[in-house]
Motif scaffolding. Structure first.
Motif, PDB file in Angstrom:
ATOM      1  N   SER A  25       0.626  -1.274   0.180  1.00  0.00           N
ATOM      2  CA  SER A  25      -0.228   0.005  -0.111  1.00  0.00           C
ATOM      3  C   SER A  25       0.974   1.276   0.026  1.00  0.00           C
ATOM      4  O   SER A  25       2.102   1.317   0.497  1.00  0.00           O
ATOM      5  N   PHE A  26       0.392   2.295  -0.433  1.00  0.00           N
ATOM      6  CA  PHE A  26       0.870   3.659  -0.539  1.00  0.00           C
ATOM      7  C   PHE A  26      -0.100   4.515   0.454  1.00  0.00           C
ATOM      8  O   PHE A  26      -1.211   4.676  -0.147  1.00  0.00           O
ATOM      9  N   GLY A  27       0.282   4.765   1.718  1.00  0.00           N
ATOM     10  CA  GLY A  27      -0.976   5.483   2.460  1.00  0.00           C
ATOM     11  C   GLY A  27      -2.015   4.411   2.478  1.00  0.00           C
ATOM     12  O   GLY A  27      -2.149   3.301   2.956  1.00  0.00           O
ATOM     13  N   GLU A  30      -4.167   0.479  -1.648  1.00  0.00           N
ATOM     14  CA  GLU A  30      -3.452  -0.607  -1.937  1.00  0.00           C
ATOM     15  C   GLU A  30      -3.309  -1.104  -3.027  1.00  0.00           C
ATOM     16  O   GLU A  30      -4.356  -1.107  -3.928  1.00  0.00           O
ATOM     17  N   VAL A  31      -2.243  -0.993  -3.389  1.00  0.00           N
ATOM     18  CA  VAL A  31      -1.914  -1.253  -4.989  1.00  0.00           C
ATOM     19  C   VAL A  31      -1.468  -2.762  -5.456  1.00  0.00           C
ATOM     20  O   VAL A  31      -1.768  -3.046  -6.610  1.00  0.00           O
ATOM     21  N   LEU A  32      -0.936  -3.657  -4.490  1.00  0.00           N
ATOM     22  CA  LEU A  32      -0.861  -4.876  -4.793  1.00  0.00           C
ATOM     23  C   LEU A  32      -1.604  -5.738  -3.641  1.00  0.00           C
ATOM     24  O   LEU A  32      -1.278  -5.435  -2.490  1.00  0.00           O
ATOM     25  N   GLY A  49      -1.475  -5.495 -18.388  1.00  0.00           N
ATOM     26  CA  GLY A  49      -2.742  -4.790 -17.702  1.00  0.00           C
ATOM     27  C   GLY A  49      -2.722  -3.561 -18.027  1.00  0.00           C
ATOM     28  O   GLY A  49      -1.964  -2.627 -18.398  1.00  0.00           O
ATOM     29  N   PRO A  50      -3.843  -2.924 -17.433  1.00  0.00           N
ATOM     30  CA  PRO A  50      -4.050  -1.516 -17.726  1.00  0.00           C
ATOM     31  C   PRO A  50      -3.352  -0.686 -16.843  1.00  0.00           C
ATOM     32  O   PRO A  50      -2.758  -1.230 -15.809  1.00  0.00           O
ATOM     33  N   SER A  51      -3.313   0.883 -17.208  1.00  0.00           N
ATOM     34  CA  SER A  51      -2.538   1.637 -16.426  1.00  0.00           C
ATOM     35  C   SER A  51      -2.986   1.746 -14.930  1.00  0.00           C
ATOM     36  O   SER A  51      -4.188   1.649 -14.613  1.00  0.00           O
ATOM     37  N   GLY A  52      -1.908   1.786 -13.977  1.00  0.00           N
ATOM     38  CA  GLY A  52      -2.549   1.912 -12.683  1.00  0.00           C
ATOM     39  C   GLY A  52      -2.830   0.409 -12.141  1.00  0.00           C
ATOM     40  O   GLY A  52      -3.307   0.446 -10.833  1.00  0.00           O
ATOM     41  N   SER A  53      -2.639  -0.650 -12.708  1.00  0.00           N
ATOM     42  CA  SER A  53      -2.992  -1.865 -12.090  1.00  0.00           C
ATOM     43  C   SER A  53      -1.815  -2.416 -10.904  1.00  0.00           C
ATOM     44  O   SER A  53      -2.248  -3.465 -10.577  1.00  0.00           O
ATOM     45  N   GLY A  54      -0.818  -1.708 -11.150  1.00  0.00           N
ATOM     46  CA  GLY A  54       0.291  -2.331 -10.264  1.00  0.00           C
ATOM     47  C   GLY A  54       1.408  -3.028 -10.716  1.00  0.00           C
ATOM     48  O   GLY A  54       2.201  -3.301 -10.081  1.00  0.00           O
ATOM     49  N   LYS A  55       1.511  -2.810 -12.170  1.00  0.00           N
ATOM     50  CA  LYS A  55       2.669  -3.636 -12.870  1.00  0.00           C
ATOM     51  C   LYS A  55       3.966  -2.993 -12.404  1.00  0.00           C
ATOM     52  O   LYS A  55       4.953  -3.813 -11.963  1.00  0.00           O
ATOM     53  N   SER A  56       4.224  -1.731 -12.576  1.00  0.00           N
ATOM     54  CA  SER A  56       5.419  -0.954 -11.903  1.00  0.00           C
ATOM     55  C   SER A  56       5.800  -1.435 -10.491  1.00  0.00           C
ATOM     56  O   SER A  56       6.728  -1.707 -10.097  1.00  0.00           O
ATOM     57  N   THR A  57       4.644  -1.278  -9.719  1.00  0.00           N
ATOM     58  CA  THR A  57       5.135  -1.719  -8.434  1.00  0.00           C
ATOM     59  C   THR A  57       5.360  -2.968  -8.306  1.00  0.00           C
ATOM     60  O   THR A  57       6.289  -3.424  -7.234  1.00  0.00           O
ATOM     61  N   LEU A  58       4.879  -3.806  -8.946  1.00  0.00           N
ATOM     62  CA  LEU A  58       5.048  -5.289  -8.629  1.00  0.00           C
ATOM     63  C   LEU A  58       6.668  -5.460  -9.096  1.00  0.00           C
ATOM     64  O   LEU A  58       7.489  -6.181  -8.616  1.00  0.00           O
TER      65      LEU A  58
END
Ligand code: ADP
Ligand code: MG
Length: 265
Positions: A25-27, A30-32, A49-58
């Motif tokens: 989570s960021f604040g 919850e991203v993943l 996956g669409p933008s904002g789905s958490g790919k970069s965070t993964l």
């Protein structure tokens, strides 16, 4: 509670990359939301996956640029933040995390080259500093890598003198200079003009043929179909669907995968 480094022998994890129930989570966002992922050595995994789905965070979690709030991440059999069902907590010391990060190559959408260094210097610096390689040996390897990505004649140029496709190929050579066991690509062709996409994908395909373990976030469906061993579709912080390219791309089972593919195909 004891804190220690878990080994492959203790955990039975043999995949190159293994994530279990990873949450981040960021604040309050919850991203993943509990991601499971297994990548075998020598395999290419494409994440869609669409933008904002958490790919970069993964990807950043796999590279230890982000720390999972819960669950565990294992790269090359070494676990980070793993808690057994008992009361034993495994945690890799920061020094080991940094060491492991040098064994993971990361290629970004916008290249991240050092603008004040030549192409050759961009490729030489990381092994000299991170791996303590003698400069002469690092220079010889760097020249070989530049030849491999088709840029032997650009060694003395500065990044601003190159096209986007050439800059990205330098970034790939730089990632390879650390002799990584794992390569992560975060939308490596998204910043490129369409006519430059192919030359970068060709370099990545060449690496795939040589058995490099890779995770590639991309919207290039043709590339996924041709190169991926596994295609993973993410949406809203979860892996919605994963499998062989033929299955996920040609016969998606989930409505969200179908909707996404109908937009990008
Ligand atoms: P993707 O790569 O699939 O587009 P990201 O992993 O970049 O998705 O981002 C997922 C969500 O997390 C987005 O809503 C994004 O704004 C948010 N996010 C990513 N990184 C941070 C951060 N460091 N701080 C706050 N929010 C972030
Ligand atoms: Mg992203």
């Amino acid at each position: 509670m004891t804190t220690t480094t878990a080994t492959t022998a203790e955990t039975g994890v043999t995949a190159m990359v293994e994530l279990r129930s990873v949450r981040k989570s960021f604040g309050s966002l919850e991203v993943l939301k509990g991601v499971d992922l297994t990548v075998a050595a020598g395999e290419v995994t494409v994440i869609l996956g669409p933008s904002g789905s958490g790919k970069s965070t993964l990807l950043r979690t796999i590279n230890h640029l982000e720390k999972a709030d819960a669950g565990w991440v294992s790269v090359g059999g070494t676990l980070i933040g793993y808690r057994r069902s008992g009361d034993k907590l495994y945690e890799l010391p920061e020094r080991e995390v940094l060491k492991q990060r040098t064994r993971i190559g990361f290629v970004f959408q916008d290249f991240h080259l050092f603008p004040h260094l030549t192409v050759l210097e961009n490729v030489v610096e990381a092994p000299v500093w991170a791996l303590k390689r003698p400069r002469a040996a690092a220079t010889a390897s760097a020249k070989a890598l530049l030849a491999r990505v088709g840029l032997a004649d650009k060694a003395g140029a500065y990044p601003r003198q190159l096209s986007g496709g050439q800059q990205q190929r330098v970034a790939i050579a730089r990632a390879l200079a650390l002799e990584p066991g794992l390569l992560l690509f975060d939308e490596p062709t998204s910043a490129l003009d369409p006519e430059l996409v192919g030359e970068v994908l060709d370099v990545i395909k060449d690496l795939a043929r040589q058995g490099t373990t890779m995770i590639v976030v991309t919207h290039e469906i043709g590339f996924a179909r041709e190169v991926a061993d596994t295609v993973v579709f993410m949406d809203d912080g979860r892996v919605v669907e994963q499998g062989a390219p033929d299955d996920v791309l040609n016969a998606p089972r989930h409505a969200r995968t179908k909707a996404f593919l109908s937009k990008v195909l």
